[in-house]
Write a protein that holds these residues in place. Structure first.
Motif, PDB file in Angstrom:
ATOM      1  N   ARG A   2      47.439  38.871  33.881  1.00 35.71           N
ATOM      2  CA  ARG A   2      46.671  40.111  34.084  1.00 35.71           C
ATOM      3  C   ARG A   2      46.670  40.504  35.561  1.00 35.71           C
ATOM      4  O   ARG A   2      46.478  39.653  36.434  1.00 35.71           O
ATOM      5  CB  ARG A   2      45.252  39.942  33.567  1.00 35.71           C
ATOM      6  N   GLU A  66      36.251  39.527  36.765  1.00 34.71           N
ATOM      7  CA  GLU A  66      37.453  39.030  36.053  1.00 34.71           C
ATOM      8  C   GLU A  66      38.101  37.901  36.863  1.00 34.71           C
ATOM      9  O   GLU A  66      38.553  36.902  36.297  1.00 34.71           O
ATOM     10  CB  GLU A  66      38.469  40.161  35.864  1.00 34.71           C
ATOM     11  N   SER A  69      36.153  34.728  36.666  1.00 36.35           N
ATOM     12  CA  SER A  69      36.358  34.082  35.361  1.00 36.35           C
ATOM     13  C   SER A  69      37.789  33.592  35.180  1.00 36.35           C
ATOM     14  O   SER A  69      38.158  33.153  34.094  1.00 36.35           O
ATOM     15  CB  SER A  69      36.046  35.067  34.229  1.00 36.35           C
ATOM     16  N   GLU A  70      38.590  33.733  36.228  1.00 41.86           N
ATOM     17  CA  GLU A  70      40.008  33.360  36.203  1.00 41.86           C
ATOM     18  C   GLU A  70      40.781  34.137  35.145  1.00 41.86           C
ATOM     19  O   GLU A  70      41.720  33.621  34.532  1.00 41.86           O
ATOM     20  CB  GLU A  70      40.162  31.835  36.057  1.00 41.86           C
ATOM     21  N   ASP A  71      40.380  35.385  34.924  1.00 40.69           N
ATOM     22  CA  ASP A  71      41.057  36.253  33.954  1.00 40.69           C
ATOM     23  C   ASP A  71      41.860  37.357  34.631  1.00 40.69           C
ATOM     24  O   ASP A  71      42.238  38.336  33.981  1.00 40.69           O
ATOM     25  CB  ASP A  71      40.025  36.892  33.017  1.00 40.69           C
ATOM     26  N   CYS A  72      42.061  37.254  35.929  1.00 42.54           N
ATOM     27  CA  CYS A  72      42.890  38.227  36.646  1.00 42.54           C
ATOM     28  C   CYS A  72      43.734  37.436  37.644  1.00 42.54           C
ATOM     29  O   CYS A  72      43.192  36.645  38.411  1.00 42.54           O
ATOM     30  CB  CYS A  72      42.012  39.257  37.346  1.00 42.54           C
TER      31      CYS A  72
END
Ligand SMILES: O=C(CO)COP(=O)(O)O
Length: 131
Positions: A2, A66, A69-72
């Motif tokens: 992402r 993000e 949360s280690e989502d980017c």
């Protein structure tokens, strides 16, 4: 993987040029953007982009969340270094959280190409690994 795309108003044309030039590569990522940047990019390129709030309304903080949360996994943020922004604390927080989580961050066009090249290599590495 992402990737976040953000630009201040004076830099939006540069980010649009970048996205047009690199759209074949950008298509391989799940893209997110702050509100107005996302709207302009979608109109110009047709890329599939998740739009957050506009930057001054909290969009930078949503992208920061993000990252926390280690989502980017990468950020291209073309900042305007010559204009004061009302949400400067949010901008500083976003840059900081990239450093906390060691997320590649490009703040100008030259480094945007370098970051995208690196992330493409990582993507191809993941793909080869799965084969
Ligand atoms: O202000 C921004 C980043 O700090 C960008 O916000 P917009 O994409 O909504 O213009």
């Amino acid at each position: 993987m992402r990737l976040a795309l953000i630009a201040h108003d004076e830099k939006k044309p540069d980010l649009i040029d970048f996205a047009e030039n690199r759209s074949d590569d950008l298509e391989h990522f799940e893209l997110m953007a702050t509100g107005t940047t996302g709207k302009r990019l979608i109109e110009a390129t047709g890329l599939d982009i998740e739009r957050k709030q506009s930057g001054p309304l909290g969009g930078d903080m949503q992208i920061g969340a993000e990252i926390a949360s280690e989502d980017c996994h990468g950020v291209v943020f073309l900042r305007d270094p010559l204009t004061a922004q009302p949400h400067e604390p949010d901008i500083t927080a976003l840059l900081r959280i990239c450093d906390v989580h060691d997320v590649p961050l490009a703040t100008n066009l030259a480094s945007a190409d370098a970051v995208l090249d690196e992330l493409m290599d990582q993507l191809e590495g993941e793909f080869d690994h799965r084969d």
